[in-house]
Write a protein that holds these residues in place. Structure first.
Motif, PDB file in Angstrom:
ATOM      1  N   LEU A   1      36.079 -14.920  67.287  1.00  0.00           N
ATOM      2  CA  LEU A   1      35.317 -16.003  67.918  1.00  0.00           C
ATOM      3  C   LEU A   1      36.139 -16.677  69.015  1.00  0.00           C
ATOM      4  N   GLY A   2      37.413 -16.906  68.694  1.00  0.00           N
ATOM      5  CA  GLY A   2      38.291 -17.522  69.687  1.00  0.00           C
ATOM      6  C   GLY A   2      38.460 -16.651  70.917  1.00  0.00           C
ATOM      7  N   LYS A   3      38.640 -15.334  70.694  1.00  0.00           N
ATOM      8  CA  LYS A   3      38.776 -14.411  71.826  1.00  0.00           C
ATOM      9  C   LYS A   3      37.479 -14.337  72.643  1.00  0.00           C
ATOM     10  N   GLY A   4      36.350 -14.407  71.932  1.00  0.00           N
ATOM     11  CA  GLY A   4      35.063 -14.401  72.643  1.00  0.00           C
ATOM     12  C   GLY A   4      34.919 -15.638  73.536  1.00  0.00           C
ATOM     13  N   ILE A   5      35.346 -16.775  72.992  1.00  0.00           N
ATOM     14  CA  ILE A   5      35.316 -18.005  73.807  1.00  0.00           C
ATOM     15  C   ILE A   5      36.223 -17.846  75.019  1.00  0.00           C
ATOM     16  N   GLY A   6      37.387 -17.210  74.824  1.00  0.00           N
ATOM     17  CA  GLY A   6      38.304 -16.973  75.941  1.00  0.00           C
ATOM     18  C   GLY A   6      37.683 -16.098  77.006  1.00  0.00           C
ATOM     19  N   ILE A   7      36.960 -15.039  76.577  1.00  0.00           N
ATOM     20  CA  ILE A   7      36.300 -14.139  77.533  1.00  0.00           C
ATOM     21  C   ILE A   7      35.268 -14.889  78.363  1.00  0.00           C
ATOM     22  N   ILE A   8      34.453 -15.698  77.672  1.00  0.00           N
ATOM     23  CA  ILE A   8      33.423 -16.465  78.390  1.00  0.00           C
ATOM     24  C   ILE A   8      34.064 -17.416  79.392  1.00  0.00           C
ATOM     25  N   MET A   9      35.142 -18.080  78.945  1.00  0.00           N
ATOM     26  CA  MET A   9      35.791 -19.032  79.835  1.00  0.00           C
ATOM     27  C   MET A   9      36.388 -18.335  81.055  1.00  0.00           C
ATOM     28  N   ILE A  10      36.976 -17.157  80.859  1.00  0.00           N
ATOM     29  CA  ILE A  10      37.558 -16.420  81.982  1.00  0.00           C
ATOM     30  C   ILE A  10      36.468 -16.014  82.971  1.00  0.00           C
ATOM     31  N   LEU A  11      35.349 -15.494  82.434  1.00  0.00           N
ATOM     32  CA  LEU A  11      34.264 -15.053  83.315  1.00  0.00           C
ATOM     33  C   LEU A  11      33.667 -16.219  84.099  1.00  0.00           C
ATOM     34  N   VAL A  12      33.517 -17.336  83.419  1.00  0.00           N
ATOM     35  CA  VAL A  12      32.919 -18.503  84.079  1.00  0.00           C
ATOM     36  C   VAL A  12      33.958 -19.253  84.913  1.00  0.00           C
ATOM     37  N   GLY A  13      35.111 -19.549  84.299  1.00  0.00           N
ATOM     38  CA  GLY A  13      36.093 -20.415  84.939  1.00  0.00           C
ATOM     39  C   GLY A  13      36.820 -19.784  86.110  1.00  0.00           C
ATOM     40  N   ALA A  14      37.201 -18.490  85.966  1.00  0.00           N
ATOM     41  CA  ALA A  14      37.972 -17.848  87.035  1.00  0.00           C
ATOM     42  C   ALA A  14      37.199 -17.817  88.340  1.00  0.00           C
ATOM     43  N   SER A  15      35.898 -17.602  88.262  1.00  0.00           N
ATOM     44  CA  SER A  15      35.093 -17.562  89.494  1.00  0.00           C
ATOM     45  C   SER A  15      35.087 -18.918  90.187  1.00  0.00           C
ATOM     46  N   PHE A  16      35.003 -19.976  89.387  1.00  0.00           N
ATOM     47  CA  PHE A  16      35.005 -21.313  89.989  1.00  0.00           C
ATOM     48  C   PHE A  16      36.384 -21.679  90.547  1.00  0.00           C
ATOM     49  N   VAL A  17      37.448 -21.238  89.840  1.00  0.00           N
ATOM     50  CA  VAL A  17      38.799 -21.513  90.344  1.00  0.00           C
ATOM     51  C   VAL A  17      39.027 -20.782  91.665  1.00  0.00           C
ATOM     52  N   THR A  18      38.572 -19.518  91.730  1.00  0.00           N
ATOM     53  CA  THR A  18      38.678 -18.757  92.981  1.00  0.00           C
ATOM     54  C   THR A  18      37.890 -19.445  94.095  1.00  0.00           C
ATOM     55  N   ALA A  19      36.687 -19.878  93.745  1.00  0.00           N
ATOM     56  CA  ALA A  19      35.866 -20.584  94.749  1.00  0.00           C
ATOM     57  C   ALA A  19      36.526 -21.891  95.177  1.00  0.00           C
ATOM     58  N   TYR A  20      37.199 -22.548  94.220  1.00  0.00           N
ATOM     59  CA  TYR A  20      37.872 -23.813  94.525  1.00  0.00           C
ATOM     60  C   TYR A  20      38.967 -23.610  95.572  1.00  0.00           C
ATOM     61  N   PHE A  21      39.852 -22.629  95.320  1.00  0.00           N
ATOM     62  CA  PHE A  21      40.949 -22.401  96.263  1.00  0.00           C
ATOM     63  C   PHE A  21      40.431 -21.867  97.600  1.00  0.00           C
ATOM     64  N   ALA A  22      39.393 -21.044  97.559  1.00  0.00           N
ATOM     65  CA  ALA A  22      38.810 -20.540  98.802  1.00  0.00           C
ATOM     66  C   ALA A  22      38.202 -21.682  99.621  1.00  0.00           C
ATOM     67  N   THR A  23      37.558 -22.617  98.931  1.00  0.00           N
ATOM     68  CA  THR A  23      36.952 -23.756  99.625  1.00  0.00           C
ATOM     69  C   THR A  23      38.012 -24.663 100.226  1.00  0.00           C
ATOM     70  N   ILE A  24      39.086 -24.916  99.449  1.00  0.00           N
ATOM     71  CA  ILE A  24      40.172 -25.752  99.956  1.00  0.00           C
ATOM     72  C   ILE A  24      40.805 -25.111 101.192  1.00  0.00           C
ATOM     73  N   SER A  25      41.031 -23.794 101.132  1.00  0.00           N
ATOM     74  CA  SER A  25      41.626 -23.080 102.266  1.00  0.00           C
ATOM     75  C   SER A  25      40.709 -23.124 103.477  1.00  0.00           C
ATOM     76  N   ALA A  26      39.417 -22.900 103.245  1.00  0.00           N
ATOM     77  CA  ALA A  26      38.457 -22.931 104.354  1.00  0.00           C
ATOM     78  C   ALA A  26      38.372 -24.313 104.977  1.00  0.00           C
ATOM     79  N   ALA A  27      38.424 -25.352 104.119  1.00  0.00           N
ATOM     80  CA  ALA A  27      38.371 -26.723 104.635  1.00  0.00           C
ATOM     81  C   ALA A  27      39.607 -27.043 105.470  1.00  0.00           C
ATOM     82  N   ALA A  28      40.781 -26.558 105.000  1.00  0.00           N
ATOM     83  CA  ALA A  28      42.014 -26.810 105.745  1.00  0.00           C
ATOM     84  C   ALA A  28      41.990 -26.110 107.098  1.00  0.00           C
ATOM     85  N   ILE A  29      41.508 -24.858 107.110  1.00  0.00           N
ATOM     86  CA  ILE A  29      41.425 -24.106 108.373  1.00  0.00           C
ATOM     87  C   ILE A  29      40.416 -24.748 109.316  1.00  0.00           C
TER      88      ILE A  29
END
Length: 331
Positions: free
Chosen positions: A71-99
């Motif tokens: 169950l814990g590993k399943g929660i980790g998988i869901i968090m990675i699938l959901v969270g990693a995309s938002f973290v990537t979008a976060y850094f991409a947005t910050i970089s785009a805003a700076a440029i």
């Protein structure tokens, strides 16, 4: 329903980086709390769960906390699938805003927010020389350059570029003209003398209209427009046609490298012309006596300004009154 719609509209009005940041923080907090509940032995406190969630979605993966159950590993998988995309979008947005911010700055689209700055109108060799001199005399003085012919900012320290027509209020507002210390209007080198003077006077009228108390120095190329510049409210009129012709004639008459002396008149070399009020101890004294006293402070008295009348090198017996101003050459 109306309240719900208003909430959604208000949410989408937030800047995108703020929204993504909030979502990422929410994901970390929620999954950190969930994992600490599901696996209390591996994650004794909620903070341990939050630490694991942060390290996991950021793809750092220290491995100090690891879920053991399915169950814990399943929660980790869901968090990675959901969270990693938002973290990537976060850094991409910050970089785009700076440029985007950097590109906007170079393009002259970013408004200046400082105060007590000098505004220079028009980019040319004179403006460049003034900027270099001001950097040497007052290295921390902020300068705002307004020009509509430059495609990109001249990358000079302490110079903020605003691209636009200086006779338009919006351009002057981007230069924060209300809080400016002074404005210097140089003649437009792309126009003939008459049109350049008319354009300079129009800019002067706009400056005085937006900030009537602004100290304005204007360059005028023709005798005919000097009076109009005065009527428009110029605090100082630089008649470059006279200055240039006088310097050239003096150089011709001297015939001994006089032009090299003119470079010493640059404030950046430590020599300044100043117009000073008369000290009480000098009232009633002659020009000769006042000159001797000022020499003690390494200042050379070269003239007297009495109202609108200016006398350079007057007779030695010239009496100085309390209403006069002293024209001195000093360090």
């Amino acid at each position: 329903m109306a309240k719900s719609n208003n909430t959604i509209i208000h949410w989408f009005r937030w800047p995108l980086p703020y929204r993504i940041t909030l979502i990422v923080l929410l994901i970390i907090l929620v999954f950190g709390e969930i994992i600490s509940i599901v696996e209390p032995n591996e994650f004794p406190t909620t903070f341990d769960g939050i630490w694991w969630a942060l390290v996991t979605v950021s793809t750092v993966g220290f491995g100090d906390y690891v879920p053991r159950t399915y169950l814990g590993k399943g929660i980790g998988i869901i968090m990675i699938l959901v969270g990693a995309s938002f973290v990537t979008a976060y850094f991409a947005t910050i970089s785009a805003a700076a440029i985007k911010r950097q590109n906007s700055y170079v393009a002259g689209d970013v408004a200046f927010t400082g105060k007590n700055h000098v505004v220079i109108i028009g980019w040319n060799a004179k403006a460049n020389e003034m900027i270099e001199s001001l950097h040497l005399v007052k290295p921390h003085k902020q300068i705002v350059l307004i020009d509509d012919s430059l495609k990109g900012a001249p990358l000079i320290e302490n110079v903020h570029f605003v691209r636009g027509n200086p006779s338009i209020d919006q351009t002057l507002q981007k230069a924060n003209i209300i809080a400016a210390d002074a404005a210097i209007i140089t003649a437009d080198q792309h126009k003939n003398e008459h049109d350049a003077d008319m354009n300079s006077i129009l800019v002067l009228l706009t400056l005085k209209g937006v900030n009537p108390n602004l100290y304005c120095v204007i360059e005028i190329l023709t005798e005919q427009q000097a009076n109009n510049a005065s009527r428009a409210g110029a605090d100082e009129i630089i008649k470059s046609y006279k200055l240039t012709s006088h310097f050239m004639m003096s150089s011709y008459l001297a015939k001994n490298g006089l032009s090299q002396i003119y470079s010493e008149l640059n404030p950046a070399n430590g020599n300044l012309f100043q117009v000073l009020p008369v000290a009480d101890k000098l009232v009633g004294k002659t020009f000769k006596d006042a000159s001797h006293e000022l020499l003690e402070s390494e200042s050379i008295l070269i003239g007297i300004k009495r109202e609108e009348d200016t006398k350079l090198n007057p007779p030695l017996s010239y009496k100085i009154s309390a209403q006069d101003s002293l024209i001195v050459f000093t360090h």
